[in-house]
Scaffold this active site. Structure first.
Site, short mmCIF file in Angstrom:
data_model
loop_
_atom_site.label_atom_id
_atom_site.label_comp_id
_atom_site.label_asym_id
_atom_site.label_seq_id
_atom_site.Cartn_x
_atom_site.Cartn_y
_atom_site.Cartn_z
N TYR A 145 0.86 -1.19 0.00
CA TYR A 145 0.00 0.00 0.00
C TYR A 145 0.89 1.24 0.00
CZ TYR A 145 -3.28 3.56 1.79
OH TYR A 145 -4.04 4.69 1.97
N ASP A 240 9.27 2.69 -0.14
CA ASP A 240 8.24 3.39 0.61
C ASP A 240 8.39 2.97 2.07
OD1 ASP A 240 6.07 4.46 1.83
OD2 ASP A 240 4.58 3.65 0.44
N LYS A 268 4.40 8.90 9.01
CA LYS A 268 4.15 8.30 10.33
C LYS A 268 5.16 8.75 11.41
CE LYS A 268 1.05 4.95 8.49
NZ LYS A 268 1.08 4.29 7.22
C1 LIG Z 1 0.48 4.85 5.84
C2 LIG Z 1 1.22 4.60 4.57
C3 LIG Z 1 1.13 5.47 3.47
C4 LIG Z 1 0.19 6.64 3.45
O1 LIG Z 1 0.50 7.57 4.42
P1 LIG Z 1 -0.65 8.63 4.89
O2 LIG Z 1 0.06 9.50 5.87
O3 LIG Z 1 -1.73 7.79 5.48
O4 LIG Z 1 -1.06 9.35 3.67
C5 LIG Z 1 1.92 5.23 2.38
N1 LIG Z 1 2.76 4.18 2.35
C6 LIG Z 1 2.87 3.32 3.37
C7 LIG Z 1 3.84 2.19 3.29
C8 LIG Z 1 2.08 3.49 4.51
O5 LIG Z 1 2.17 2.61 5.50
#
Ligand SMILES: *Cc1c(COP(=O)(O)O)cnc(C)c1O
Length: 431
Positions: A145, A240, A268
């Site tokens: 994701y 990511d 995060k």
């Molecule tokens: C949480 C997450 C996102 C999106 O981040 P948001 O701050 O919710 O927009 C993108 N990539 C990964 C791997 C994530 O865990």
């Protein structure tokens, strides 16, 4: 038996304001057929709902709170920043401070740009990869994701390598077609996609520690193959690290596996509980970003001083000696208690973990490395366990595809208490 009277009232009210009563879909408790708890405060590893029921929290705001809730130093720094004003739309010393903390302690990036969410970081990183390579296709993996970026809200079609099929209404199929979807941990599929689209691939984006669809730990050799193929075909490898960054170590998964990606995205933890995202790369690659280069990317509230102060306060704690070692050991002990119990009783259950991330899986498999290995039929067990945990004071994210997080505020005693509840929950289900 928990009553949740006030939470239920607030949820009824919220249903009139927000789609599904929430501002992010998973919060609605749909996959556990419940109604969401409204949380009013958190301290350390515990949260309290509007009905004054307290829980040991393993959601930790979906990962950002690696120090637990309301950490004293983070709170103090936020308040000190707020007292000077909340936003100026100018550079501030706070941004420098967070950037220098990160760049001095991370061998994998030389420059960084702050944004306001993980989604924004990923969207910008993809644009940068396209702008720097002049190519357009992006390879992503089924089971990773990357936020709600249009052309990454895609799922695999049928076949080894497929054009993305949009997984959300409102994403034009033509956008989805710019994304190629391959299975995780599948070297043959990866080689195939580069054979089929050699000169068109701007970037391969991966969660190096996939943690949004279960915890799908990859073989290191697979991640090394990504690196090799991207180098061979002059595509950008994007890690990511919105979850794994500052979580599996200060240098995230890049450091954990010792693999140098071309661009890294963060979110995060980087914001200490405030909305911050970032992307970073070498000086050369970041030189493509405006105003130095032609790739446009901007933000009214980017590098907001209050958010920067929170991030810096949190990361300073993470840099203390043995921070990550202690956290990992505590998590191992916790996971060990529950797995030991399940094994002894012969339950088809396993907690998978890496560093301070764990995932609850009802399975007999020793490894689960790709999305199609997850047994969807077993999610009913998760619902039952989720319900049991809530009623006995343990809060986990309301979906069996989500992972749990241990924070430095979870003491050994807290973890032993939670492990005991989890073991009883399993006995309750299987007994
Ligand atoms: C949480 C997450 C996102 C999106 O981040 P948001 O701050 O919710 O927009 C993108 N990539 C990964 C791997 C994530 O865990």
């Amino acid at each position: 038996m928990h009553k949740n009277i006030v939470s239920k009232q607030l949820y009824q009210e919220a249903l009139g304001y927000f789609p599904g009563g929430v501002n992010s879909p998973v919060r609605a408790f749909k996959s556990v057929n419940g109604t969401p708890l409204f949380i009013k405060k958190g301290t350390g590893c515990r949260i309290t709902d509007e009905d004054d029921q307290t829980y040991i929290d393993f959601c930790c705001s979906w990962g950002p709170l690696i120090l637990g809730h309301n950490h004293a130093n983070v709170r103090t720094e936020i308040i000190a920043a707020v007292e000077k004003g909340t936003s100026f739309g100018t550079p501030t010393a706070y941004g420098n401070k967070l950037a220098s903390l990160i760049l001095k302690n991370n061998r994998f990036i030389e420059k960084i740009r702050f944004v306001n969410s993980g989604t924004e970081a990923v969207m910008s990183a993809i644009r940068l990869a396209r702008g720097a390579t002049g190519k357009s296709k992006v390879v992503k993996f089924e089971g990773c994701y990357h936020g709600h970026v249009d052309h990454l809200l895609v799922k695999a079609g049928s076949g080894l390598v497929t054009f993305g099929v949009s997984s959300s209404a409102g994403v034009p199929e033509n956008f989805a077609k710019e994304t190629l979807v391959v299975p995780l941990n599948d070297a043959a599929a990866l080689k195939q996609v580069f054979e089929d689209y050699k000169d068109d691939i701007a970037a391969v984006i991966v969660e190096p520690i996939p943690a949004n669809n279960g915890l799908l730990l990859q073989d290191k050799t697979f991640l090394q193959l990504l690196r090799a193929k991207c180098t061979e075909f002059e595509s950008m490898l994007i890690f990511d690290e919105v979850i794994s960054g500052f979580r599996v170590g200060f240098e995230g998964a890049a450091g954990y596996y010792d693999i140098q990606p071309d661009i890294i995205t963060y979110g995060k933890i980087i914001g200490g509980g405030m909305p911050v995202g970032a992307y970073g790369a070498s000086k050369e690659i970041m030189g493509f970003v405006a105003p130095d280069g032609p790739v446009y990317q901007a933000g009214t509230l980017s590098a907001n001083p209050v958010a920067m102060a929170a991030g810096a306060a949190q990361l300073k704690e993470c840099l203390k000696p043995n921070f990550y070692e202690d956290l990992e050991q505590k998590t191992k002990d916790f996971v060990g208690i529950v797995n030991g119990h399940a094994e002894q009783k012969g339950y088809a259950f396993h907690l998978f973990s890496v560093a301070s991330i764990f995932w609850i899986a009802f399975t007999e498999a020793e490894h689960i490395r790709s999305a199609e290995q997850i047994e969807a039929g077993k999610m009913d067990y998760f619902k039952q366990l989720h319900q049991y945990l809530l009623e006995n004071g343990v809060y986990i994210g309301p979906s069996g595809y989500e992972v749990g997080f241990v924070s430095s505020a979870h003491s050994t005693a807290d973890l032993e208490e939670a492990a005991a509840v989890m073991c009883q929950g399993l006995d309750n289900i299987f007994g």
